[in-house]
Design a protein around this motif. Structure first.
Motif, PDB file in Angstrom:
ATOM      1  N   VAL B  93       0.855  -1.190   0.000  1.00 41.96           N
ATOM      2  CA  VAL B  93       0.000   0.000   0.000  1.00 41.96           C
ATOM      3  C   VAL B  93       0.885   1.231   0.000  1.00 41.96           C
ATOM      4  N   CYS B  94       0.253   2.395   0.055  1.00 42.52           N
ATOM      5  CA  CYS B  94       0.996   3.648   0.048  1.00 42.52           C
ATOM      6  C   CYS B  94       1.995   3.684   1.195  1.00 42.52           C
ATOM      7  N   SER B  96       3.172   6.245   3.006  1.00 41.52           N
ATOM      8  CA  SER B  96       2.933   7.111   4.150  1.00 41.52           C
ATOM      9  C   SER B  96       2.087   6.403   5.206  1.00 41.52           C
ATOM     10  N   ALA B  97       2.627   6.427   6.430  1.00 39.51           N
ATOM     11  CA  ALA B  97       1.976   5.690   7.517  1.00 39.51           C
ATOM     12  C   ALA B  97       0.582   6.219   7.808  1.00 39.51           C
ATOM     13  N   HIS B  98       0.332   7.496   7.456  1.00 39.47           N
ATOM     14  CA  HIS B  98      -0.938   8.088   7.853  1.00 39.47           C
ATOM     15  C   HIS B  98      -1.987   8.052   6.761  1.00 39.47           C
ATOM     16  N   MET B  99      -1.630   7.507   5.612  1.00 40.03           N
ATOM     17  CA  MET B  99      -2.648   7.412   4.570  1.00 40.03           C
ATOM     18  C   MET B  99      -3.632   6.310   4.915  1.00 40.03           C
ATOM     19  N   HIS B 100      -4.867   6.539   4.499  1.00 43.64           N
ATOM     20  CA  HIS B 100      -5.953   5.658   4.917  1.00 43.64           C
ATOM     21  C   HIS B 100      -5.675   4.191   4.607  1.00 43.64           C
ATOM     22  N   ALA B 103      -3.113   3.048   7.201  1.00 44.68           N
ATOM     23  CA  ALA B 103      -3.524   3.122   8.601  1.00 44.68           C
ATOM     24  C   ALA B 103      -4.783   2.306   8.880  1.00 44.68           C
ATOM     25  N   VAL B 104      -5.607   2.096   7.857  1.00 44.34           N
ATOM     26  CA  VAL B 104      -6.889   1.427   8.098  1.00 44.34           C
ATOM     27  C   VAL B 104      -7.065   0.160   7.256  1.00 44.34           C
TER      28      VAL B 104
ATOM     29  N   CYS C 118       0.174   8.513  -4.425  1.00 47.15           N
ATOM     30  CA  CYS C 118       0.199   7.630  -3.255  1.00 47.15           C
ATOM     31  C   CYS C 118       0.918   8.265  -2.081  1.00 47.15           C
ATOM     32  N   VAL C 120       1.243  11.636   0.746  1.00 46.10           N
ATOM     33  CA  VAL C 120       0.655  12.860   1.279  1.00 46.10           C
ATOM     34  C   VAL C 120       1.740  13.924   1.272  1.00 46.10           C
ATOM     35  N   ASP C 157       7.519   8.445  10.837  1.00 46.35           N
ATOM     36  CA  ASP C 157       6.445   7.982   9.953  1.00 46.35           C
ATOM     37  C   ASP C 157       6.795   8.091   8.478  1.00 46.35           C
ATOM     38  N   PHE C 344      -4.679  -0.644  14.689  1.00 51.50           N
ATOM     39  CA  PHE C 344      -5.188   0.617  14.157  1.00 51.50           C
ATOM     40  C   PHE C 344      -4.628   1.823  14.920  1.00 51.50           C
ATOM     41  N   THR C 346      -2.238   3.954  14.433  1.00 46.75           N
ATOM     42  CA  THR C 346      -2.003   5.173  13.649  1.00 46.75           C
ATOM     43  C   THR C 346      -3.318   5.902  13.406  1.00 46.75           C
ATOM     44  N   TYR C 347      -4.317   5.120  13.014  1.00 48.95           N
ATOM     45  CA  TYR C 347      -5.622   5.700  12.706  1.00 48.95           C
ATOM     46  C   TYR C 347      -6.238   6.331  13.954  1.00 48.95           C
ATOM     47  N   ASP C 350      -4.568   9.578  14.692  1.00 49.78           N
ATOM     48  CA  ASP C 350      -4.984  10.617  13.745  1.00 49.78           C
ATOM     49  C   ASP C 350      -6.372  11.135  14.080  1.00 49.78           C
TER      50      ASP C 350
END
Lengths: 225, 136, 403
Positions: B93-94, B96-100, B103-104, C118, C120, C157, C344, C346-347, C350
């Protein structure tokens, strides 16, 4: 050597509000190993209370219970329980098998309620076979007929080779054939040296016993067969 | 036997979540623009794997023979492994650790994949027990 | 048929096995307790860790930014939301002269583009190695050499490629080191010295970042970090700075921290109150369930008594059953909670929008053990009342006549 049970002036009072009511009133009784006696009475006559007193499940208000000359009235619950577990075989009223355990486990259960060495398995199978229910060892109680369940309860009462067998309404809900068989069985057990004390209101059992007593309003009276 | 109905139903639920989840509940990141992201392909592939798991779940519920049930369970376990490998190793996956999707979506797929593997393993043990009882 | 001795334990296992619905129901409830306790524990500890780590990281007493950008800088630090804003570099020298200021160091912010879809945008933070007191102490923990021009230090990160390189605005840069996790937005930042930042700035301009057209990177900065002379009051120096020049926004890092701490206290107490209420409700429920079931099982207990079980044994049986149920439920709930909360993390961080730093393995284990211990404790506590009643002679022990 057989057991000698002597009950002297045994009394059990209950308080109901202001009034004191005696469930068992000054009962005297002597039973020896090999005797098969019955106590007949209506429900509420005090006969089950008498059995519970003998078993040490209740403490009497006054009087004495002597087992081979020694008092069997023990205030320590642990000690009373151990005595009950070793000396007394108890067949409680009605369906008394533990529904979560197999027949095999039900029968061997009393063996494990006090510290004991060894494995009772062979004895369990022997007892069950002797009672004609050897094939039911792995079954659960809810799959048994009334007569079968009663036999399992008898086997369970005998597993620790008790000196006294207490049977509370052992023939209730049973047909004539089963009743006769169980009476024969008790006779046989008595003949082997056990004192059998049966509490009942079943008239069909009267001619099987050696002696019969009547209980009414807590008073035990001799009653010739 | 009720056991394989329950297992079948659980696999169908897990399979549908794996199939549709990456597009809905735990969606991968939006792919706008010309470049298509890795996670888009993760979602596409998991759609296929998830449907396969759901169908195998139905098959397991129907099957009566315990050898066939064990075979279906093994197939399910393998699909569970692939479910996890796709976002973690095979496609990824992408970054960046914070991309959905990272992270999800990825943890959700990992958990669902692990669930399928664990269920299949329990199933294999249970269906084998039943088998040995019949043979006695 | 097993010939294993029929212990209290075996009896308890048989009893809970043969009542699958009741057992499953109780196990699920206890599992929920363990789930809430573990999740609540991890959440509150992570938030506290996050706050601590942010406090340590900031290193400055005051942060000076252009007017109106206080939220921008908080976004960078707390939430990892990239931002950029500039004022003239002369601010730095002016601030140095203000009474009560011990040292100053400026930083330069820039953000990357969504280059491939892909990724941010990344926050770049340029610092001046000569004056910096806020970033280099942390770099020295992971990297002992000086940061050369063109080298990057990345937050925990950010992921570099296999060759330890990162590409921005069409050029590749070497990653010298990765900082340790802080749980703050700074984990998503890339650090470099001013020269590298000026280079990046030029590259960004070339790539058509028009909004920075008017900015000269050589004479601009984004923020100035200020450390106070000992014995000076924060408010006093803030006042002095405001008086010295216009267009400056002064942020007290302490109040930024206390602001977050206030949010956090509210959140953590909600977690605690919820967990405690839940625990009490479940405990009351268990007491009721165990005592109602004991009433239903009167006949069973009376039989056991008649066969020679002491009151103590019955009490032990009931407690063992409760312990079994709570043990299974507690382990299941803790495991499921761990799988979900840790996966989860990280999520969760956030979504909370607060510094969130998960404890290490030992901490996680500690919280798991605690959740397990409390849910296991529900067993004896929930069944104590029933066990006590069973242990009393004459109350439960006889089958009444006619029953």
């Amino acid at each position: 050597m057989t057991v000698h049970l002597e009950i002297k002036n045994l009394r059990k009072d209950y308080k109901r509000g202001e009034t004191v009511f005696s469930a068992v009133k000054d009962v005297n009784l002597e039973v020896n190993g090999g005797d098969f006696i019955s106590v007949v009475g209506h429900s509420g006559s005090g006969k089950s209370t008498l059995l519970n007193l003998i078993a040490g499940l209740l403490l009497p208000t006054s009087g004495e219970i002597l087992l081979d000359g020694e008092s069997a009235i023990i205030s320590s619950d642990d000690k009373a329980s151990r005595l009950r577990n070793t000396v007394i075989g108890h067949i409680p009223q009605g369906q008394s098998l533990l529904s979560n355990l197999t027949v095999f486990d039900n029968v061997r259960l009393p063996f494990y309620l006090s510290e004991r060495e060894g494995d009772p398995s062979a004895q369990v199978h022997e007892l069950l076979t002797g009672l004609g229910i050897g094939s039911l060892a792995g079954s659960y109680p809810n799959s048994l007929s009334g007569g079968e369940a009663r036999r399992v309860a008898i086997a369970r009462a005998l597993i620790n080779k008790p000196a006294i067998l207490l049977a509370d309404e052992p023939t209730s809900d049973l047909d004539a054939e089963n009743t006769d068989e169980i009476m024969l069985l008790f006779k046989r057990i008595a003949k082997e040296g056990t004192a059998v004390i049966m509490v009942t209101h079943d008239q069909r059992t009267l001619n099987a016993v050696d002696r019969s007593y009547t209980m009414e309003d807590g008073v035990l009276s001799n009653h010739s067969v | 036997m009720r056991k394989n109905y329950i297992f079948g139903a659980l696999f169908v639920i897990a399979g549908l979540l794996i199939a549709i989840g990456p597009k809905t509940i735990f969606a991968v990141c939006n792919s706008d623009g010309e470049m298509t992201m890795k996670c888009f392909y993760v979602a596409q592939t998991e759609l296929a794997i998830g449907i396969a798991i759901a169908i195998l779940g139905v098959v397991l519920a129907i099957l009566k023979d315990s050898a066939a049930q064990i075979t279906a369970s093994i197939a399910l376990a393998l699909n569970g492994i692939i479910t996890i490998l796709i976002p973690d190793v095979l496609i990824g996956v992408c970054k960046s650790a914070h991309m959905h999707c990272n992270a999800v979506t990825r943890p959700a797929l990992n958990i669902l994949g692990a669930l399928v593997i664990v269920l299949a393993a329990i199933g294999i043990v249970l269906f084998r027990e039943k088998d040995s009882k019949v043979n006695e | 048929m097993s010939n294993k001795p029929l212990t209290i334990w075996q009896l308890a296992v048989a009893n809970i096995k043969r009542k699958p619905l009741r057992t499953a129901g109780l196990i699920i409830i206890v599992a929920l307790v363990a789930f809430v306790l573990f999740a609540g524990g991890i959440l509150s500890v992570s938030l506290k860790n996050g706050l601590e780590s942010m406090k340590e990281r900031l290193g400055a007493d005051l942060l000076v930014v252009p007017v109106g950008y206080d939220e921008g800088v908080e976004g960078i630090i707390v939430k990892g939301e990239p931002a950029y804003f500039y004022f003239d570099k002369s601010v730095e020298t002016e601030l140095e002269k203000v009474e009560g200021v011990k040292s100053v160091s400026s930083q330069f912010y820039l953000t990357s583009l969504n280059q491939d879809c892909c990724s941010v945008p990344v926050q770049f933070i340029g610092f001046d190695p000569e004056t910096d007191f806020s970033i280099q102490p942390w770099i020295s923990e992971v990297y002992s050499k000086d940061i050369k021009d063109g080298e990057l230090i990345i937050g925990s990160d950010i992921t570099a490629d296999e060759n330890n390189r990162l590409k921005f605005f069409g050029e590749e840069y070497t990653v010298a080191a990765k900082l340790e996790e802080t749980g703050t937005g700074l984990d998503q930042a890339v650090y470099a010295n001013m020269n590298t930042l000026v280079h990046l700035f030029g590259a960004a301009k070339e790539k058509g970042l028009t909004f920075i057209d008017t900015i000269d990177p050589e004479s601009s900065v984004s923020s100035v970090l200020v450390r106070l002379e000992d014995g000076y009051d924060l408010d006093e120096v803030t006042h002095n700075i405001r008086a010295s020049s216009d267009g400056l926004q002064v942020i007290k890092t302490k109040s930024m921290v206390t602001g977050i701490a206030d949010d956090l206290d509210g959140l953590v107490s909600v977690i605690y109150v919820f967990a405690a209420l839940f625990l009490v409700v479940v405990l009351i429920m268990l007491v009721i369930v165990f005592s109602v079931t004991a009433n239903e099982r009167k006949k069973e207990f009376a039989t056991l008594r008649a066969l020679g079980a002491s009151g103590k044994k019955l009490a032990r049986l009931v407690i063992t059953e409760a312990l079994l149920i709570c043990g299974i439920g507690g382990s299941a709930g803790t495991i499921v909670s761990a799988v979900i909360v840790l996966s989860f993390s990280t999520y969760i961080g956030d979504r909370l929008g607060l510094p969130y730093l998960q404890p290490g393995i030992a901490g996680v284990f500690g919280i798991a053990l605690l959740a397990l211990a409390v849910s296991l404790g529900l067993g004896p506590l929930g069944s104590a009342y029933t066990a006590g009643r069973l242990n009393r002679r004459e109350v439960y022990l006889t089958m009444r006549e006619g029953e």
